[in-house]
Design a protein around this motif. Structure first.
Motif, PDB file in Angstrom:
ATOM      1  N   LEU B  83       0.864  -1.187  -0.050  1.00  0.00           N
ATOM      2  CA  LEU B  83       0.151   0.081  -0.092  1.00  0.00           C
ATOM      3  C   LEU B  83       0.749   1.126   0.159  1.00  0.00           C
ATOM      4  N   ARG B  84       0.401   2.339  -0.592  1.00  0.00           N
ATOM      5  CA  ARG B  84       1.071   3.533  -0.704  1.00  0.00           C
ATOM      6  C   ARG B  84      -0.084   4.572  -0.313  1.00  0.00           C
ATOM      7  N   TRP B  85       0.448   5.764   0.153  1.00  0.00           N
ATOM      8  CA  TRP B  85      -0.440   7.047   0.397  1.00  0.00           C
ATOM      9  C   TRP B  85      -0.137   7.996  -0.678  1.00  0.00           C
ATOM     10  N   THR B  86      -1.145   8.452  -1.057  1.00  0.00           N
ATOM     11  CA  THR B  86      -0.950   9.656  -2.357  1.00  0.00           C
ATOM     12  C   THR B  86      -0.133  10.818  -1.753  1.00  0.00           C
ATOM     13  N   GLY B  87      -0.246  11.035  -0.458  1.00  0.00           N
ATOM     14  CA  GLY B  87       0.416  12.155   0.029  1.00  0.00           C
ATOM     15  C   GLY B  87       2.063  11.893   0.271  1.00  0.00           C
ATOM     16  N   ASP B  88       2.378  10.753  -0.005  1.00  0.00           N
ATOM     17  CA  ASP B  88       3.805  10.569   0.447  1.00  0.00           C
ATOM     18  C   ASP B  88       4.411   9.333  -0.720  1.00  0.00           C
ATOM     19  N   PRO B  89       5.045   9.999  -1.673  1.00  0.00           N
ATOM     20  CA  PRO B  89       5.523   9.085  -2.787  1.00  0.00           C
ATOM     21  C   PRO B  89       6.259   7.953  -2.556  1.00  0.00           C
ATOM     22  N   LEU B  90       6.871   7.960  -1.365  1.00  0.00           N
ATOM     23  CA  LEU B  90       8.152   7.336  -1.079  1.00  0.00           C
ATOM     24  C   LEU B  90       7.638   5.749  -0.195  1.00  0.00           C
ATOM     25  N   ALA B  91       6.800   6.284   0.989  1.00  0.00           N
ATOM     26  CA  ALA B  91       6.631   5.366   2.097  1.00  0.00           C
ATOM     27  C   ALA B  91       5.676   4.232   1.450  1.00  0.00           C
ATOM     28  N   ARG B  92       5.933   3.090   2.138  1.00  0.00           N
ATOM     29  CA  ARG B  92       5.201   1.941   1.703  1.00  0.00           C
ATOM     30  C   ARG B  92       4.698   0.990   2.790  1.00  0.00           C
ATOM     31  N   LEU B  93       3.573   0.541   2.785  1.00  0.00           N
ATOM     32  CA  LEU B  93       3.279  -0.474   3.963  1.00  0.00           C
ATOM     33  C   LEU B  93       3.146  -1.657   3.089  1.00  0.00           C
ATOM     34  N   HIS B  94       3.675  -2.773   3.454  1.00  0.00           N
ATOM     35  CA  HIS B  94       3.864  -4.088   3.022  1.00  0.00           C
ATOM     36  C   HIS B  94       2.779  -4.812   3.983  1.00  0.00           C
ATOM     37  N   LEU B  95       1.537  -5.120   3.579  1.00  0.00           N
ATOM     38  CA  LEU B  95       0.534  -5.680   4.374  1.00  0.00           C
ATOM     39  C   LEU B  95       0.296  -7.161   4.260  1.00  0.00           C
ATOM     40  N   ALA B  96       0.295  -7.862   5.484  1.00  0.00           N
ATOM     41  CA  ALA B  96       0.183  -9.238   5.152  1.00  0.00           C
ATOM     42  C   ALA B  96      -1.231  -9.673   5.388  1.00  0.00           C
ATOM     43  N   ASP B  97      -2.173  -8.781   6.141  1.00  0.00           N
ATOM     44  CA  ASP B  97      -3.519  -9.137   6.594  1.00  0.00           C
ATOM     45  C   ASP B  97      -4.338  -8.508   5.753  1.00  0.00           C
ATOM     46  N   PRO B  98      -5.054  -9.308   4.758  1.00  0.00           N
ATOM     47  CA  PRO B  98      -6.032  -8.595   3.660  1.00  0.00           C
ATOM     48  C   PRO B  98      -7.159  -8.106   4.144  1.00  0.00           C
ATOM     49  N   ASP B  99      -7.448  -8.533   5.377  1.00  0.00           N
ATOM     50  CA  ASP B  99      -8.737  -7.970   6.176  1.00  0.00           C
ATOM     51  C   ASP B  99      -8.887  -6.534   6.137  1.00  0.00           C
ATOM     52  N   LEU B 100      -7.860  -5.865   6.549  1.00  0.00           N
ATOM     53  CA  LEU B 100      -7.979  -4.485   6.757  1.00  0.00           C
ATOM     54  C   LEU B 100      -8.427  -3.743   5.260  1.00  0.00           C
ATOM     55  N   LEU B 101      -7.992  -4.550   4.096  1.00  0.00           N
ATOM     56  CA  LEU B 101      -8.518  -3.798   2.987  1.00  0.00           C
ATOM     57  C   LEU B 101      -9.853  -3.340   2.752  1.00  0.00           C
ATOM     58  N   ARG B 102     -10.767  -3.903   3.772  1.00  0.00           N
ATOM     59  CA  ARG B 102     -12.228  -3.449   3.284  1.00  0.00           C
ATOM     60  C   ARG B 102     -12.439  -2.108   3.864  1.00  0.00           C
ATOM     61  N   HIS B 103     -11.467  -1.720   4.579  1.00  0.00           N
ATOM     62  CA  HIS B 103     -11.806  -0.197   5.108  1.00  0.00           C
ATOM     63  C   HIS B 103     -11.239   0.721   3.953  1.00  0.00           C
TER      64      HIS B 103
END
Lengths: 449, 384
Positions: B83-103
């Protein structure tokens, strides 16, 4: 995934009060590869299909998507590489390259043809000069494309980068090629080493500079299979032509064999007059060995060079297997070709079934044209679509059976030793690079990915 | 996945509407150092943010608005997302738990391409560059240079092109297409050339060939090559029509149209190859061959050659209308688009050229035939 972190936290903290001890540096990292062949097949097929539909314009998106996929498959220490290249910037780069290169290629070609015909009365000089003139631009484009790709590659959020220096690379490459040709290929490893060193020594990961160590003679051992193959082919030729000639009692054995090989009809008859022509079959294992030798050299030099690459506190190590890579090449290409040929046969049979066998017979006798009754534009359309589909399918098969296993092998055999230096690395500035890899795209370089 | 089921909601009062997700196996990269940070994850439903806590790190956590979080496309492997946030071109979150995606409602929303104006400008420049080059610059330069190519160079160019055409028209694997060499027939052609007042006997003189092929066409090549197909001679009903076509082609030679054309294609083909790339590189070669055979000149070049033909025919006391007759027969026989396309037939302004050839006929003039009836019979048999 990297292990060794403390994961007891069910308590959420958005601000940390206590300062934690610095993380223990990892000893070394293996590179993982996670992509699957079927996923790649569908991605390549889908994007290739759009490329055909858009008359080639989608190729910038296709390239971007395939690179994203490959990059994210390669996971040093479990964390994927990320390709952040943008198709729009590739399109822009292509336009820029077209604007610059049309004038060069159009006007220069015209002038060269004029001079060639006026002074030399033939087109050959013009074509050669036109070809030679593009070579420096070709090296230039190669370096620029590498710079673009590295600048758009990240790992763990940190950018790679390549310093400027494309013209420096172009003239060095020209000189090295000249030396290699003058030495009849004996100094080829020297060229391989120095060109790689030029590129590696300008490569960065974040703030860390990569260095190519080692010396060029170390690459000679990668050339052994190729040297053996050349020697063997040479001995076979000497044996067949001079020691125990295929054509007995000939004044000019070499010229005669070649002149008979040239005209296929005479060749069939000539074979009967030759002395033990079955000996020609020896050339088959010799050429197989030549192909193996070439692939072996290309990839084993990569391994040796990788083993001598390092940065402050980080070392690379590769255990790539030359035989394995050659098998991937040969088998992959064979499989891709076989599937393509089967597909082609199916199409021919389909046409056969639709138009009937007479259409082919008439065509052979020159009596009719199977597409003659169709309007011309329709015939051209059908031919163009088949041509493009063939091109598309070949590309997809090549990705699945050659590029994919090659990338996988190269990734899995690569590892980072002693990665203590990684903790010292910090981000580098973005390399804007308006023209992206436009020159390479316009000159058809690096078609693989 | 090896992650445990969702952890219970936070009960420590940090956020009443928060939902905690497991940060196990997930990691955060701050876009500065290549160091993986362990994370704690909490979705705040009221503030609509994802709170990423960084335990064990000197940095404070970060808050990403849920509707500004995007997922990276075309990621290989089936486990985990980035995942990335449009406000920060560099930071990345490598997410293992897909449950969070529904938010996260706008995971796949695309940003409009940046710098569209610039892109459009360069696209326009590229199109204009190619158009100017192929439409103006290359022709202009080719026209200028064509007059400077020495005769020997032109002959070499013509000879090479003639060979290419003969090979292209022969079936694969067969020797090049034959030229017809019946001596009486060639003598008749020679008589026709003399009748038209064309220079003979020198090195630069026009050379006429007949190719044994049913195509109804004739063309000129650099260095004074004029080539007829047998089909053209078969289609004519009087020698004057052949003479008219010959005068037209000699007109092209005199105006050096074939040389210009050859230089133009040398400049243009490279550009077309550049544009289409390896994707359709082969098509450029096909295009080249097509161009060689159905050499179509500009309208100006065609009418220039026509004017030359009228004068030559007039001087030979042959009616210029013969050219129009020939055009008309071809048009009636083959139409404008169908069948074997010769550059006469496909030319859009054919009707006006037919009318023009009839208009230049002088009232009450006595016209004759260019060659005798015997010569005409010999010419018709040139390929036998």
């Amino acid at each position: 995934m990297p292990a060794g972190w403390h994961h007891g936290a069910s308590r959420v903290t958005t601000s940390l009060t206590d300062i934690a001890p610095p993380p223990v540096p990892e000893k070394g990292l293996d590179v993982w590869f996670v992509g699957s062949r079927s996923a790649l097949f569908w991605l390549a097929l889908k994007s290739g299909f759009w490329t055909v539909l858009t008359l080639g314009f989608y190729r910038f998106w296709m390239k971007t998507r395939l690179r994203r996929w490959y990059w994210s498959s390669i996971r040093p220490g479990g964390h994927p590489l990320e390709y952040v290249g943008d198709p729009w910037e590739k399109l822009l780069g292509f336009f820029i390259a077209v604007v610059i290169l049309t004038f060069y290629i159009g006007i220069v070609n015209l002038l060269l043809m004029f001079v060639s015909f006026s002074l030399f009365q033939s087109s050959f000089v013009g074509y050669s000069a036109s070809f030679l003139g593009v070579i420096p631009v070709w090296f230039y484009a190669q370096y620029r494309a590498r710079r673009y790709v590295l600048a758009r590659t990240r790992w763990r959020g940190v950018r790679f980068g390549l310093e400027k220096g494309a013209w420096g690379y172009a003239w060095r490459a020209l000189v090295h090629w000249l030396i290699t040709i003058c030495s009849l290929g004996l100094l080829w490893p020297r060229m391989t080493f120095w060109l790689e060193k030029y590129k590696t020594d300008r490569t960065y990961f974040g703030s860390a500079k990569l260095v190519q160590g080692g010396r060029w003679p170390m690459l000679y051992r990668a050339a052994i299979p190729f040297a053996v193959a050349v020697l063997m082919s040479g001995l076979i030729v000497v044996w067949l032509v001079w020691l125990d000639p295929l054509i007995p009692n000939s004044a000019n054995p070499f010229g005669d064999i070649f002149s008979e090989l040239e005209s296929a009809e005479e060749f069939g008859f000539a074979l009967f007059g030759w002395d033990r022509p079955m000996r020609l079959l020896l050339l088959i294992p010799a050429s197989v060995l030549l192909i193996y030798g070439a692939v072996h050299y290309r990839f084993v030099t990569k391994r040796i060079l990788a083993d001598h690459k390092h940065s402050d506190g980080v070392r690379l190590h590769s255990s790539l297997n030359g035989l394995r890579v050659s098998m991937i090449y040969v088998l992959g290409t064979t499989i891709a070709y076989s599937i393509l040929v089967v597909g082609l046969l199916a199409i021919v049979l389909l046409v056969f079934g639709l138009l009937g066998p007479e259409a082919f017979l008439d065509e052979q006798l020159g009596m009719g044209d199977p597409l003659g009754d169709f309007p011309k534009w329709l015939a051209i359309g059908i031919i163009a679509v088949s041509y493009l589909s063939l091109f598309l399918f070949w590309g997809v098969l090549h990705h699945v059976f050659v590029t994919f296993p090659l990338m996988r092998h190269m990734a899995l055999t690569l590892s980072l030793h002693n990665v203590a230096g990684l903790a010292q690395v910090s981000q580098r500035a973005r390399d804007e690079f308006a023209e992206a890899e436009g020159f390479a795209e316009a000159l058809d370089l690096g078609a693989a990915i | 996945m090896t992650t445990p089921p969702n952890l219970p909601e936070a009960s420590d009062g940090l956020s009443g509407n928060g939902r905690v997700y497991s940060g196990l196996n997930s990691s955060y990269f701050d876009g500065d150092a290549p160091v993986s940070h362990a994370v704690t994850l909490l979705v705040d439903n009221v503030a609509q943010v994802l709170e990423i806590g960084l335990p064990g790190s000197a940095q404070p956590g970060v808050r990403w608005p849920v509707d500004e979080i995007r997922q990276l496309d075309d990621t290989a492997g089936s486990e985990g997302v980035i995942l990335r946030w449009t406000g920060d071109p560099l930071a990345r979150l490598h997410l293992a738990d897909p449950d969070l995606l529904r938010h996260l409602p706008h995971l796949n929303r695309r940003a409009p391409p940046k710098g569209r104006g610039r892109l459009a400008a360069w696209a326009l420049a590229a199109v204009a560059g190619v158009a100017i080059q192929i439409g103006i610059l290359v022709p202009l330069l080719a026209d200028r240079l064509a007059t400077f190519v020495p005769p020997a160079g032109e002959r070499a160019l013509g000879e090479a092109t003639f060979e290419q055409i003969r090979e292209a028209l022969a079936d694969t694997g067969l020797p090049p297409l034959n030229t017809c060499d019946n001596e009486d027939g060639l003598a008749a052609l020679e008589a026709m050339l003399t009748g038209l007042g064309v220079e003979r006997g020198t090195e630069d003189a026009v050379k006429v060939f007949v190719l044994d092929h049913e195509m109804v066409n004739a063309f000129a090549l650099p260095g004074g090559y004029v080539v007829f197909f047998r089909g053209m001679i078969d289609a004519a009903i009087s020698p004057n029509e052949i003479a008219a076509v010959m005068a037209h082609e000699v007109g092209h030679v005199e105006n050096r149209d074939p040389t210009r054309h050859a230089l133009r294609s040398a400049g243009s083909i490279g550009i077309l190859g550049l544009l289409f790339g390896d994707f359709a590189g082969g098509a450029a070669v096909l295009f080249l061959t097509e161009q060689l055979i159905s050499a179509s000149y500009s309208q100006g070049a065609e009418s220039g050659a026509d004017e030359y033909a009228y004068v030559a025919l007039e001087d030979a006391e042959v009616s210029p209308a013969a050219l129009g007759d020939m055009f008309e027969r071809l048009r009636d026989k083959y139409g404008d688009t169908d069948g074997i396309v010769s550059h006469f037939v496909s030319h859009p302004t054919l009707t006006s050229r037919i009318d023009r050839s009839r208009a230049v006929v002088r009232e009450g003039a006595q016209y004759g035939d260019i060659i005798s009836a015997d010569d005409w019979d010999a010419l018709k048999a040139v390929c036998d």
